[in-house]
Design a protein around this motif. Structure first.
Motif, PDB file in Angstrom:
ATOM      1  N   GLY A 174      -8.287  11.852   0.528  1.00 16.59           N
ATOM      2  CA  GLY A 174      -7.331  11.057   1.231  1.00 16.59           C
ATOM      3  C   GLY A 174      -7.897  10.132   2.067  1.00 16.59           C
ATOM      4  N   GLY A 175      -8.551  10.812   2.997  1.00 15.16           N
ATOM      5  CA  GLY A 175      -9.144   9.957   4.104  1.00 15.16           C
ATOM      6  C   GLY A 175     -10.234   8.771   3.375  1.00 15.16           C
ATOM      7  N   VAL A 176     -10.840   9.340   2.488  1.00 17.06           N
ATOM      8  CA  VAL A 176     -11.866   8.549   1.595  1.00 17.06           C
ATOM      9  C   VAL A 176     -11.098   7.198   1.094  1.00 17.06           C
ATOM     10  CG1 VAL A 176     -13.468   8.253  -0.238  1.00 17.06           C
ATOM     11  CG2 VAL A 176     -13.771  10.279   1.483  1.00 17.06           C
ATOM     12  N   GLY A 177      -9.982   7.629   0.485  1.00 22.11           N
ATOM     13  CA  GLY A 177      -9.084   6.677  -0.242  1.00 22.11           C
ATOM     14  C   GLY A 177      -8.741   5.736   0.851  1.00 22.11           C
ATOM     15  N   CYS A 178      -8.193   6.062   1.864  1.00 21.01           N
ATOM     16  CA  CYS A 178      -7.568   5.112   3.090  1.00 21.01           C
ATOM     17  C   CYS A 178      -8.541   4.029   3.495  1.00 21.01           C
ATOM     18  CB  CYS A 178      -7.003   5.803   4.059  1.00 21.01           C
ATOM     19  SG  CYS A 178      -5.316   6.902   3.584  1.00 21.01           S
ATOM     20  N   VAL A 179      -9.780   4.869   4.006  1.00 24.79           N
ATOM     21  CA  VAL A 179     -10.639   4.120   4.308  1.00 24.79           C
ATOM     22  C   VAL A 179     -11.357   2.932   3.501  1.00 24.79           C
ATOM     23  CG1 VAL A 179     -13.241   4.061   5.527  1.00 24.79           C
ATOM     24  CG2 VAL A 179     -11.528   5.705   5.941  1.00 24.79           C
ATOM     25  N   ALA A 180     -11.438   3.355   2.078  1.00 22.41           N
ATOM     26  CA  ALA A 180     -11.889   2.399   1.080  1.00 22.41           C
ATOM     27  C   ALA A 180     -10.847   1.384   0.672  1.00 22.41           C
ATOM     28  CB  ALA A 180     -12.223   3.209  -0.260  1.00 22.41           C
ATOM     29  N   ALA A 181      -9.520   1.722   0.638  1.00 23.56           N
ATOM     30  CA  ALA A 181      -8.581   0.734   0.533  1.00 23.56           C
ATOM     31  C   ALA A 181      -8.489  -0.474   1.795  1.00 23.56           C
ATOM     32  CB  ALA A 181      -7.358   1.258   0.185  1.00 23.56           C
ATOM     33  N   THR A 229     -10.872  -1.102   3.830  1.00 19.16           N
ATOM     34  CA  THR A 229     -12.064  -2.008   3.567  1.00 19.16           C
ATOM     35  C   THR A 229     -11.953  -2.865   2.873  1.00 19.16           C
ATOM     36  OG1 THR A 229     -13.667  -0.008   4.548  1.00 19.16           O
ATOM     37  CG2 THR A 229     -14.684  -1.739   3.475  1.00 19.16           C
ATOM     38  N   ILE A 230     -11.522  -2.841   1.461  1.00 18.32           N
ATOM     39  CA  ILE A 230     -11.374  -3.913   0.500  1.00 18.32           C
ATOM     40  C   ILE A 230     -10.179  -4.952   1.091  1.00 18.32           C
ATOM     41  CG2 ILE A 230     -10.573  -4.130  -1.764  1.00 18.32           C
ATOM     42  CD1 ILE A 230     -11.532  -1.684  -2.505  1.00 18.32           C
ATOM     43  N   ALA A 231      -9.153  -4.459   1.725  1.00 13.46           N
ATOM     44  CA  ALA A 231      -8.155  -5.131   2.173  1.00 13.46           C
ATOM     45  C   ALA A 231      -8.506  -6.386   3.303  1.00 13.46           C
ATOM     46  CB  ALA A 231      -6.929  -4.431   2.861  1.00 13.46           C
ATOM     47  N   LEU A 232      -9.539  -5.690   4.135  1.00 14.81           N
ATOM     48  CA  LEU A 232     -10.169  -6.374   5.360  1.00 14.81           C
ATOM     49  C   LEU A 232     -11.242  -7.655   4.803  1.00 14.81           C
ATOM     50  CD1 LEU A 232     -10.554  -3.632   8.068  1.00 14.81           C
ATOM     51  CD2 LEU A 232      -8.634  -5.630   8.129  1.00 14.81           C
ATOM     52  N   VAL A 242     -16.663  -4.812   8.901  1.00 14.72           N
ATOM     53  CA  VAL A 242     -15.322  -4.216   8.367  1.00 14.72           C
ATOM     54  C   VAL A 242     -15.184  -2.945   7.805  1.00 14.72           C
ATOM     55  CG1 VAL A 242     -14.034  -4.574   6.413  1.00 14.72           C
ATOM     56  CG2 VAL A 242     -15.063  -6.589   7.239  1.00 14.72           C
ATOM     57  N   VAL A 243     -16.423  -2.426   7.618  1.00 18.70           N
ATOM     58  CA  VAL A 243     -16.179  -0.668   7.442  1.00 18.70           C
ATOM     59  C   VAL A 243     -16.098  -0.082   8.771  1.00 18.70           C
ATOM     60  CG1 VAL A 243     -17.627   1.134   6.580  1.00 18.70           C
ATOM     61  CG2 VAL A 243     -17.594  -0.802   5.180  1.00 18.70           C
ATOM     62  N   PHE A 244     -16.828  -0.659   9.798  1.00 13.07           N
ATOM     63  CA  PHE A 244     -16.622   0.081  11.028  1.00 13.07           C
ATOM     64  C   PHE A 244     -15.433  -0.045  11.611  1.00 13.07           C
ATOM     65  CE2 PHE A 244     -16.914   0.419  15.579  1.00 13.07           C
ATOM     66  CZ  PHE A 244     -18.297   1.286  15.691  1.00 13.07           C
ATOM     67  N   GLU A 245     -14.759  -1.115  11.288  1.00 14.84           N
ATOM     68  CA  GLU A 245     -13.609  -1.199  12.107  1.00 14.84           C
ATOM     69  C   GLU A 245     -12.261  -0.454  11.246  1.00 14.84           C
ATOM     70  OE1 GLU A 245     -12.559  -4.079  15.266  1.00 14.84           O
ATOM     71  OE2 GLU A 245     -14.527  -3.495  14.109  1.00 14.84           O
ATOM     72  N   VAL A 289      -2.137  -6.000  10.268  1.00 13.49           N
ATOM     73  CA  VAL A 289      -1.172  -5.141   9.571  1.00 13.49           C
ATOM     74  C   VAL A 289      -1.998  -3.978   8.846  1.00 13.49           C
ATOM     75  CG1 VAL A 289       0.524  -4.758   7.700  1.00 13.49           C
ATOM     76  CG2 VAL A 289       0.531  -6.766   9.377  1.00 13.49           C
ATOM     77  N   VAL A 290      -3.082  -4.453   8.251  1.00 10.72           N
ATOM     78  CA  VAL A 290      -3.918  -3.336   7.599  1.00 10.72           C
ATOM     79  C   VAL A 290      -4.326  -2.242   8.460  1.00 10.72           C
ATOM     80  CG1 VAL A 290      -6.161  -2.895   6.568  1.00 10.72           C
ATOM     81  CG2 VAL A 290      -4.769  -4.994   5.807  1.00 10.72           C
ATOM     82  N   LEU A 291      -4.820  -2.790   9.925  1.00 10.91           N
ATOM     83  CA  LEU A 291      -5.377  -1.994  10.808  1.00 10.91           C
ATOM     84  C   LEU A 291      -4.384  -0.967  11.351  1.00 10.91           C
ATOM     85  CD1 LEU A 291      -8.165  -3.722  12.928  1.00 10.91           C
ATOM     86  CD2 LEU A 291      -8.330  -2.375  10.963  1.00 10.91           C
ATOM     87  N   MET A 292      -3.088  -1.382  11.467  1.00 16.83           N
ATOM     88  CA  MET A 292      -2.083  -0.779  11.885  1.00 16.83           C
ATOM     89  C   MET A 292      -1.533   0.469  10.936  1.00 16.83           C
ATOM     90  SD  MET A 292       0.841  -3.135  13.856  1.00 16.83           S
ATOM     91  CE  MET A 292       0.701  -4.694  12.919  1.00 16.83           C
ATOM     92  N   ILE A 293      -1.506  -0.024   9.647  1.00 13.35           N
ATOM     93  CA  ILE A 293      -1.485   1.172   8.720  1.00 13.35           C
ATOM     94  C   ILE A 293      -2.451   2.254   8.777  1.00 13.35           C
ATOM     95  CG2 ILE A 293      -1.069   1.560   6.298  1.00 13.35           C
ATOM     96  CD1 ILE A 293      -0.001  -1.158   5.828  1.00 13.35           C
ATOM     97  N   LEU A 294      -3.652   1.787   8.800  1.00 15.25           N
ATOM     98  CA  LEU A 294      -4.885   2.649   9.024  1.00 15.25           C
ATOM     99  C   LEU A 294      -4.606   3.633  10.170  1.00 15.25           C
ATOM    100  CD1 LEU A 294      -8.025   0.538   7.987  1.00 15.25           C
ATOM    101  CD2 LEU A 294      -6.690   2.654   6.482  1.00 15.25           C
ATOM    102  N   MET A 295      -4.423   2.819  11.290  1.00 18.56           N
ATOM    103  CA  MET A 295      -4.169   3.730  12.512  1.00 18.56           C
ATOM    104  C   MET A 295      -2.879   4.857  12.339  1.00 18.56           C
ATOM    105  SD  MET A 295      -4.732   1.219  15.874  1.00 18.56           S
ATOM    106  CE  MET A 295      -3.955  -0.089  15.296  1.00 18.56           C
ATOM    107  N   PHE A 296      -1.789   4.473  11.838  1.00 16.48           N
ATOM    108  CA  PHE A 296      -0.660   5.184  11.645  1.00 16.48           C
ATOM    109  C   PHE A 296      -1.037   6.462  10.683  1.00 16.48           C
ATOM    110  CE2 PHE A 296       3.415   6.519  10.001  1.00 16.48           C
ATOM    111  CZ  PHE A 296       4.217   6.719  10.911  1.00 16.48           C
TER     112      PHE A 296
END
Length: 448
Positions: free
Chosen positions: A359-366, A368-371, A382-385, A409-416
């Protein structure tokens, strides 16, 4: 707490966790949106207030504005309050998660869990929560006192300024949040052990998690009696601490943009910060944007793993990563059971570890693609962020400040998800047990 409310929480703990954090974020956003919260005239943009509230509540530290100059003293107090609520909230909600998981065990395991956690119900957990809150407040007090003393002796002539700087950075450090009142984070203190030391102490200890800390308190003289969880978390934390320390020094020792110009003493202190901060806290003692590629890759690995469970650290957690490693080891050896320290790891734990990691890999990949679609930054940045946001680390390569609204918004979703998602997933998995009265026919797909 009434019996009805207890049943409501027990029936759907994931919903309770999400609702609790959303309510705190909503309150913080409204407070930061007030004109009195901004240093300039007028209110801060709503998205800026929302992003800051999410980052503070999820104890991350990513910012889209300079915290020290943009927000007023009232805004600083709000941010510090959100960090405090978010930090203690993660620890206490992690306690509930542990109780839910242990509540699904058999009688023998319940007795063993009771010796470790001293709580198996919502009624008993109150005493445990009180102990946890007292411990983490004591940790904060120690870090704050050390920082205040150093600020007063070396940097400020007035007690009020030294006191405020010590309180703000001490609370942020103990809760593994990277908010700083300085525009360069703590780069100016790179060689000052009086500042870097207390911050590293709060981050490292808080990131171990309450189960490890309480067991060490009661059994520190008897390492052989430590639980598997404590052994895995403690030894992995030490290995990661020293491993990243040497990797950081090797690749940054001669880097003219980071550690190159510093003295040997300052490089050692900078190496300590470089090994602790990327695990879970957003402070940085060197410019992240100028790190070597080798250090960045190491940081990505460390940020994704994070620290101990039921603590202030982010990531998928050390025990999750180690369980997967032992699963691989057992498979390579052809062993039927996965064993750690002469104990067998249940199949449910292995499946939970796989779920959280993938799940973590999927979230980071999604993310990264969005950013990548929303920015013109390099893939490495982008991957680092994205990894920093998901791991609730808070370190930035300089991308966050330049993001547009959708990128924020993408970063907020990832943080949450990175902060709240782990708890909701584990509680949901622990409570969602289906017992079929039959088993389907077996068939083996080709793997690999």
């Amino acid at each position: 707490m009434s019996t009805y409310r207890q049943r409501r929480i027990l029936s759907n703990p994931a919903r309770f966790v999400v609702a609790a954090y959303l309510s705190v974020i909503g309150t913080g956003t409204i407070l930061l949106w007030l004109p009195v919260a901004a240093e300039h005239a007028g209110s801060a943009p709503f998205l800026t207030a929302l992003f800051t509230a999410v980052s503070a509540t999820c104890i991350t530290g990513l910012t889209v504005v300079d915290t020290g100059s943009y927000w007023s003293p009232f805004g600083h107090v709000v941010i510090l309050g959100l960090v405090q609520v978010g930090g203690l909230g993660i620890v206490t909600l992690g306690t509930f998660a542990a109780v839910f998981v242990r509540g699904r065990l058999g009688m023998r395991d319940r007795m063993a869990a009771q010796r470790d956690a001293r709580a198996l119900s919502l009624g008993d957990v109150r005493q445990l929560l009180a102990k946890i809150v007292r411990f983490f407040l004591l940790l904060e007090l120690v870090v704050v006192v050390l920082l205040v003393a150093r600020f007063r002796i070396a940097y400020y002539d007035q007690w009020d300024e030294a006191l405020w700087q010590g309180i703000f950075h001490g609370v942020a450090g103990a809760n593994s949040s990277g908010f700083s009142l300085y525009p360069d984070s703590v780069v100016r203190f790179v060689g000052d052990i009086g500042i870097i030391g207390p911050l590293c102490l709060g981050i490292f200890v808080g990131g171990l998690g309450y189960p490890v800390l309480f067991e060490l308190k009661n059994k520190w003289r008897r390492p052989r009696s430590w639980s598997v969880h404590t052994r895995m978390t403690l030894w992995a934390s030490m290995a990661m601490l020293f491993g990243v320390f040497f990797i950081f020094l090797i690749f940054e020792w001669r880097n003219p943009a980071t550690m190159g110009p510093l003295s040997v003493h300052d490089k050692i202190i900078g190496g300590l910060a470089g090994s602790v901060f990327p695990r879970t806290a957003g402070f940085n003692s060197v410019d992240i944007g100028y790190l070597t590629d080798e250090t960045v890759l190491t940081y990505l690995f460390v940020m994704f793993i994070g620290g101990g469970s039921a603590g202030t650290a982010g990531g998928i957690k050390l025990t999750t990563f180690l369980v997967l490693g032992y699963v691989m080891l057992a498979e390579m050896r052809g062993e039927r059971d996965v064993t750690v320290a002469h104990r067998r790891i249940p199949m449910e734990v292995q499946r939970q570890a796989i779920t959280i990691a993938l799940g973590g890999v999927g979230c980071v990949a999604a993310g990264t693609i969005a950013l990548t679609l929303l920015t013109e930054q390099t893939l490495q940045h982008v991957v680092f962020e994205a990894m920093s946001a998901f791991g609730t680390v808070g370190q930035s390569a300089g991308v966050t400040n330049d993001l547009n609204g959708p990128g924020q918004v993408v970063l907020m979703i990832l943080m949450f998800i990175g902060r709240v998602g782990t708890i909701t997933v584990i509680t949901s998995l622990a409570m969602n047990h289906r017992h079929r009265r039959y088993r389907l026919a077996e068939e083996r797909p080709i793997v690999g």
